[in-house]
Design an enzyme around this catalytic site. Sequence first.
Site, mmCIF file in Angstrom:
data_model
loop_
_atom_site.group_PDB
_atom_site.id
_atom_site.type_symbol
_atom_site.label_atom_id
_atom_site.label_comp_id
_atom_site.label_asym_id
_atom_site.label_seq_id
_atom_site.Cartn_x
_atom_site.Cartn_y
_atom_site.Cartn_z
ATOM 1 N N LYS A 77 0.842 -1.203 0.000
ATOM 2 C CA LYS A 77 0.000 0.000 0.000
ATOM 3 C C LYS A 77 0.879 1.255 0.000
ATOM 4 C CE LYS A 77 -3.794 1.933 2.841
ATOM 5 N NZ LYS A 77 -4.644 1.677 4.026
ATOM 6 N N SER A 152 -9.643 1.641 3.441
ATOM 7 C CA SER A 152 -8.856 2.449 2.551
ATOM 8 C C SER A 152 -7.871 1.666 1.685
ATOM 9 C CB SER A 152 -8.073 3.475 3.382
ATOM 10 O OG SER A 152 -7.167 2.829 4.259
ATOM 11 N N SER A 176 -9.521 -0.968 7.553
ATOM 12 C CA SER A 176 -9.057 -0.792 6.173
ATOM 13 C C SER A 176 -8.433 -2.010 5.518
ATOM 14 C CB SER A 176 -8.054 0.349 6.098
ATOM 15 O OG SER A 176 -8.748 1.558 6.049
HETATM 16 N N1 GLN Z 1 -12.924 3.343 7.133
HETATM 17 C C1 GLN Z 1 -12.216 3.741 8.301
HETATM 18 C C2 GLN Z 1 -11.899 5.212 8.230
HETATM 19 O O1 GLN Z 1 -12.295 5.798 7.287
HETATM 20 C C3 GLN Z 1 -10.964 2.911 8.463
HETATM 21 C C4 GLN Z 1 -9.739 3.480 7.875
HETATM 22 C C5 GLN Z 1 -8.525 2.657 8.133
HETATM 23 O O2 GLN Z 1 -8.588 1.587 8.739
HETATM 24 N N2 GLN Z 1 -7.380 3.190 7.717
HETATM 25 O O3 GLN Z 1 -11.308 5.774 9.084
#
Ligand code: GLN
Length: 481
Positions: A77, A152, A176
């Site tokens: 990532k 994400s 994420s």
């Molecule tokens: N969807 C969650 C957020 O928007 C998780 C993001 C993540 O785990 N980086 O914060």
Amino acid sequence: MYHHHSIRQFHQEIESGQLTCTQVVQSYLSRIRELSRLNAFVDVYASEALKKAEALDERHRNGQPKGRLFGVVIGIKDVICYAGHKLTAASGILDGFESLFSATAVERLLEEDAIIIGSLNCDEFAMGSSNEHSVYGKVRNALDEERVPGGSSGGSAVAVQANLCMVSLGSDTGGSVRQPADFCGIIGLKPTYGRISRHGLIAYASSFDQIGIFSVHTEDAALLLEIMAGDDAYDSTASSEPVPAYSQMLQAERPLRFTYFPESFDHPSLDPEIRAAGLALIEKLKADGHSVEPSGFDYLDYIVPAYYVLTTAEASSNLSRYDGVKFGARKAASSDDLTAFYEENRSKGFGKEVKRRIMLGNFVLSSGYYDAYFTQAQKVRQGIISHTEKIFREADVLLMPTVPAPAFRFGEKSDDPIAMFLGDLYTVYANLAGIPAISVPMGRHHSGMPFGIQLMTNRFKEDLLLQAASLLTVKTPTEYA
Ligand code: GLN
């Protein structure tokens, strides 16, 4: 075309001479080109990966020793440092930045002869649930290109889903890794907080962030975890707890004690098909000789607000360094007014979602609101931690849906951040409590999209977590296609 099943099988094919690393890398490179419309990759290290593959093949021919990830093709990532490679967190503010060092996790993969094939698209600074917030544009779900892959770590999930690499790394602050794994029909593992060093992972919310793994098979996730986990002098929050050989202990030695919160399966936001599949799984586990007992949980409606208060607070502090002078790309023309200069850099460099969170974080930390929001959220977190300790005194594994509904269409939630946030209902719990969690494919929705089930265990009980995950029949993405 090379189709990945498991690292173990890949190694057998290398040993028997059926495959070479070069052939496999070539196969991935042509597939990445062919499926470039999915937009999973930010950068592909084509010539470098081929060169490395050739060197590994040469070593194989000479009978030299091999690392445990010999020739394993991995994508990372775009929030994880890899020395000499571009790193941007999918943000304009990091335009032109190149890593000066590699993350500890990446170093450990390379020491075992892995091949890093490229960096993967994601939501800007890992903030989001749909991969619609990236300076590189959206990532498409390979099972339905009009739908989101989740976020994400959307690029990391699609890269494994669409067979563009064998395994990939993501980061999980509130789901994420598990949520996009659920949306893409693959496995997503978030280890215990501190299990894998965060050195070289761009910070979103430091007391929540953890590097995670995407794979098609549990065994591959176990092997990567065992290689990356452990103490690290560069990260004081990395745990020195010994690292077991997870990949060698995937068979549970006794029936497991499962538990679940009835509230989580009865929640109004949960899709009825996912609910039915979860309840059927509970019955199946019982029939297989495991115990499955309900337990009470009063916090379900508080966890998303607590998560967003605490993570935005931490993010507002972590992201304050990107001012276009000390950190980040300069976006403003030179000016005599320093405040205006910073303002312009940050306004032009950050995207909408990141700005929303910086503002929210500054608000909850501001005097007058600090106690009402930040302190309250800390109390909720503490309550959740104590409750979690109690749960795992009597149970080995906590079962929960991963996401309330399967992958949605692009744009469906773009104008409604609250709806987007509420989709994190089941995943943020593990990050608030710091416990490990995994999403494993469970079924297929009438919309055609896959969905998963989530398993959690007590801190540092990844051995049990992976054993429990191994009990569930894992479908590979091709079986969904
Ligand atoms: N969807 C969650 C957020 O928007 C998780 C993001 C993540 O785990 N980086 O914060």
